[in-house]
Scaffold this motif. Structure first.
Motif, PDB file in Angstrom:
ATOM      1  N   ASN A 124      26.879  41.285  54.911  1.00 17.24           N
ATOM      2  CA  ASN A 124      27.606  40.758  53.589  1.00 17.24           C
ATOM      3  C   ASN A 124      27.138  41.564  52.285  1.00 17.24           C
ATOM      4  N   CYS A 125      27.210  41.334  51.069  1.00 15.62           N
ATOM      5  CA  CYS A 125      26.905  41.758  49.986  1.00 15.62           C
ATOM      6  C   CYS A 125      25.381  42.472  49.805  1.00 15.62           C
ATOM      7  N   ASN A 126      25.156  43.258  49.149  1.00 17.81           N
ATOM      8  CA  ASN A 126      23.944  43.769  48.424  1.00 17.81           C
ATOM      9  C   ASN A 126      23.809  42.722  47.262  1.00 17.81           C
ATOM     10  N   GLY A 127      22.663  42.581  47.029  1.00 17.40           N
ATOM     11  CA  GLY A 127      22.075  41.810  45.765  1.00 17.40           C
ATOM     12  C   GLY A 127      21.788  42.487  44.719  1.00 17.40           C
ATOM     13  N   TYR A 128      22.235  42.112  43.557  1.00 19.81           N
ATOM     14  CA  TYR A 128      21.849  42.902  42.143  1.00 19.81           C
ATOM     15  C   TYR A 128      21.266  41.756  41.264  1.00 19.81           C
ATOM     16  N   LEU A 129      20.051  42.310  40.786  1.00 22.96           N
ATOM     17  CA  LEU A 129      19.623  41.385  39.762  1.00 22.96           C
ATOM     18  C   LEU A 129      19.917  41.682  38.382  1.00 22.96           C
ATOM     19  N   ILE A 130      20.596  40.893  37.754  1.00 20.84           N
ATOM     20  CA  ILE A 130      21.294  40.736  36.293  1.00 20.84           C
ATOM     21  C   ILE A 130      20.030  40.913  35.387  1.00 20.84           C
ATOM     22  N   ALA A 131      20.142  41.712  34.295  1.00 23.57           N
ATOM     23  CA  ALA A 131      19.257  41.767  33.344  1.00 23.57           C
ATOM     24  C   ALA A 131      19.404  40.504  32.363  1.00 23.57           C
ATOM     25  N   GLY A 132      18.256  39.999  31.912  1.00 28.59           N
ATOM     26  CA  GLY A 132      18.267  38.988  31.029  1.00 28.59           C
ATOM     27  C   GLY A 132      19.149  38.996  29.756  1.00 28.59           C
ATOM     28  N   PHE A 133      19.478  40.186  29.163  1.00 25.89           N
ATOM     29  CA  PHE A 133      20.181  40.063  27.995  1.00 25.89           C
ATOM     30  C   PHE A 133      21.884  40.121  28.419  1.00 25.89           C
ATOM     31  N   VAL A 134      22.234  40.189  29.565  1.00 31.49           N
ATOM     32  CA  VAL A 134      23.784  40.470  29.859  1.00 31.49           C
ATOM     33  C   VAL A 134      24.371  39.210  29.732  1.00 31.49           C
ATOM     34  N   PRO A 135      23.886  37.961  30.037  1.00 28.86           N
ATOM     35  CA  PRO A 135      24.764  36.734  29.876  1.00 28.86           C
ATOM     36  C   PRO A 135      25.302  36.562  28.349  1.00 28.86           C
ATOM     37  N   GLU A 136      24.332  36.903  27.360  1.00 32.57           N
ATOM     38  CA  GLU A 136      24.627  36.716  25.846  1.00 32.57           C
ATOM     39  C   GLU A 136      25.725  37.615  25.607  1.00 32.57           C
ATOM     40  N   LEU A 137      25.972  38.936  26.396  1.00 29.04           N
ATOM     41  CA  LEU A 137      27.137  39.852  25.795  1.00 29.04           C
ATOM     42  C   LEU A 137      28.311  38.958  25.861  1.00 29.04           C
ATOM     43  N   ALA A 138      28.544  38.099  26.696  1.00 30.68           N
ATOM     44  CA  ALA A 138      29.824  37.401  27.014  1.00 30.68           C
ATOM     45  C   ALA A 138      29.976  36.351  25.892  1.00 30.68           C
ATOM     46  N   ASP A 139      29.307  35.987  25.072  1.00 33.07           N
ATOM     47  CA  ASP A 139      29.247  34.922  24.032  1.00 33.07           C
ATOM     48  C   ASP A 139      30.267  35.488  23.085  1.00 33.07           C
ATOM     49  N   GLY A 140      31.201  34.403  22.825  1.00 34.95           N
ATOM     50  CA  GLY A 140      32.421  34.813  22.044  1.00 34.95           C
ATOM     51  C   GLY A 140      33.599  35.157  22.682  1.00 34.95           C
ATOM     52  N   ILE A 141      33.511  35.797  23.695  1.00 30.19           N
ATOM     53  CA  ILE A 141      34.653  36.472  24.687  1.00 30.19           C
ATOM     54  C   ILE A 141      35.228  35.420  25.361  1.00 30.19           C
ATOM     55  N   ALA A 142      36.569  35.115  25.144  1.00 29.51           N
ATOM     56  CA  ALA A 142      37.493  34.234  26.034  1.00 29.51           C
ATOM     57  C   ALA A 142      38.031  34.726  27.147  1.00 29.51           C
ATOM     58  N   PHE A 143      38.082  34.030  28.001  1.00 33.29           N
ATOM     59  CA  PHE A 143      38.586  34.613  29.652  1.00 33.29           C
ATOM     60  C   PHE A 143      39.756  33.680  30.122  1.00 33.29           C
ATOM     61  N   GLN A 144      40.391  34.342  30.912  1.00 36.33           N
ATOM     62  CA  GLN A 144      41.622  33.535  31.490  1.00 36.33           C
ATOM     63  C   GLN A 144      41.767  33.988  32.746  1.00 36.33           C
ATOM     64  N   SER A 145      42.372  33.388  33.646  1.00 31.66           N
ATOM     65  CA  SER A 145      42.536  33.675  35.096  1.00 31.66           C
ATOM     66  C   SER A 145      43.121  35.097  35.152  1.00 31.66           C
ATOM     67  N   SER A 146      42.625  35.812  36.274  1.00 31.35           N
ATOM     68  CA  SER A 146      43.360  37.211  36.422  1.00 31.35           C
ATOM     69  C   SER A 146      44.483  37.468  37.056  1.00 31.35           C
ATOM     70  N   GLU A 147      45.307  38.070  36.400  1.00 32.22           N
ATOM     71  CA  GLU A 147      46.500  38.632  37.142  1.00 32.22           C
ATOM     72  C   GLU A 147      46.391  39.146  38.515  1.00 32.22           C
ATOM     73  N   LEU A 148      45.413  39.979  38.582  1.00 35.38           N
ATOM     74  CA  LEU A 148      45.370  40.792  39.861  1.00 35.38           C
ATOM     75  C   LEU A 148      45.495  39.969  41.256  1.00 35.38           C
ATOM     76  N   THR A 149      46.421  40.253  41.930  1.00 34.94           N
ATOM     77  CA  THR A 149      46.443  39.605  43.238  1.00 34.94           C
ATOM     78  C   THR A 149      45.551  39.860  44.647  1.00 34.94           C
ATOM     79  N   TYR A 150      45.539  39.149  45.270  1.00 37.60           N
ATOM     80  CA  TYR A 150      44.787  39.313  46.410  1.00 37.60           C
ATOM     81  C   TYR A 150      45.344  39.431  47.766  1.00 37.60           C
ATOM     82  N   ALA A 151      45.389  40.750  48.235  1.00 37.93           N
ATOM     83  CA  ALA A 151      46.206  41.042  49.712  1.00 37.93           C
ATOM     84  C   ALA A 151      45.293  40.516  50.850  1.00 37.93           C
ATOM     85  N   THR A 152      46.062  40.040  51.830  1.00 36.17           N
ATOM     86  CA  THR A 152      45.414  39.578  53.071  1.00 36.17           C
ATOM     87  C   THR A 152      45.968  40.530  54.295  1.00 36.17           C
TER      88      THR A 152
END
Length: 190
Positions: free
Chosen positions: A138-166
């Motif tokens: 499975n995945c490697n684990g990466y510890l996210i720095a404490g300041f990172v979540p605040e960088l997203a403040d004020g940014i609006a997101f929507q569902s991605s248009e990228l598709t998933y192949a099977t």
């Protein structure tokens, strides 16, 4: 495919082979910036870490990856506030995962991961564990720095248009939109 069974008279000695790290969040391209102003904020962050691209397709993929990373960092920060723990995100290193399960592509993901590491946004925290009997990892684990979540403040997101192949072949799946019914269980879980 041949599988080798692991035998031992002491099952405790093999426990470490069958444990797997499970992450509350695994990086997957699920959201993108909602409006032009949000794209500009993401561009600023990409420039800040030296990962911006002048190629429109690459930039779109980076927007999606960075947006998804930031949103998942915010989710982890909220979870840590409620339940404690650390902000560790699972990050697949498998080239096949990025080439066939998303339209993002392996080189873009590697470039972003390295830029985040180089700038101290994430640090490698946990190697993936592997069940040798079933051949699953499975995945490697990466510890996210404490300041990172605040960088997203004020940014609006929507569902991605990228598709998933099977499909197992990226060539066969390229350009096809996939409905929820056609998604495999692992992709749905992500």
């Amino acid at each position: 495919m041949n599988q080798t069974k692991l035998l031992s008279s002491n099952p405790d000695r093999l426990d470490h082979l069958f444990t797997s790290v499970q992450f509350s969040e695994v990086l997957s391209p699920v959201v993108q910036p909602q409006a032009i102003i949000d794209e500009e904020q993401i561009d600023h962050l990409l420039i800040q870490i030296g990962c911006h691209s002048n190629r429109p397709v690459s930039l779109r993929k980076l927007h999606t990856l960075m947006s998804s990373f930031l949103l998942q960092a915010q989710r982890l920060a909220n979870r840590v506030q409620r339940k404690g723990g650390q902000m560790v995100i699972g990050w697949p290193h498998d080239e096949a995962y990025w080439r066939t399960r998303s339209n993002v592509g392996y080189p873009i993901v590697k470039k972003l991961r390295q830029a985040l590491l180089d700038n101290g946004w994430i640090t490698h925290h946990k190697q993936p564990t592997k069940n040798l009997y079933h051949g699953e990892g499975n995945c490697n684990g990466y510890l996210i720095a404490g300041f990172v979540p605040e960088l997203a403040d004020g940014i609006a997101f929507q569902s991605s248009e990228l598709t998933y192949a099977t499909k197992s072949s990226a060539k066969e799946a390229k350009g096809k939109k996939v409905t929820n019914e056609a998604l495999d269980k692992r992709t749905i879980a992500l």
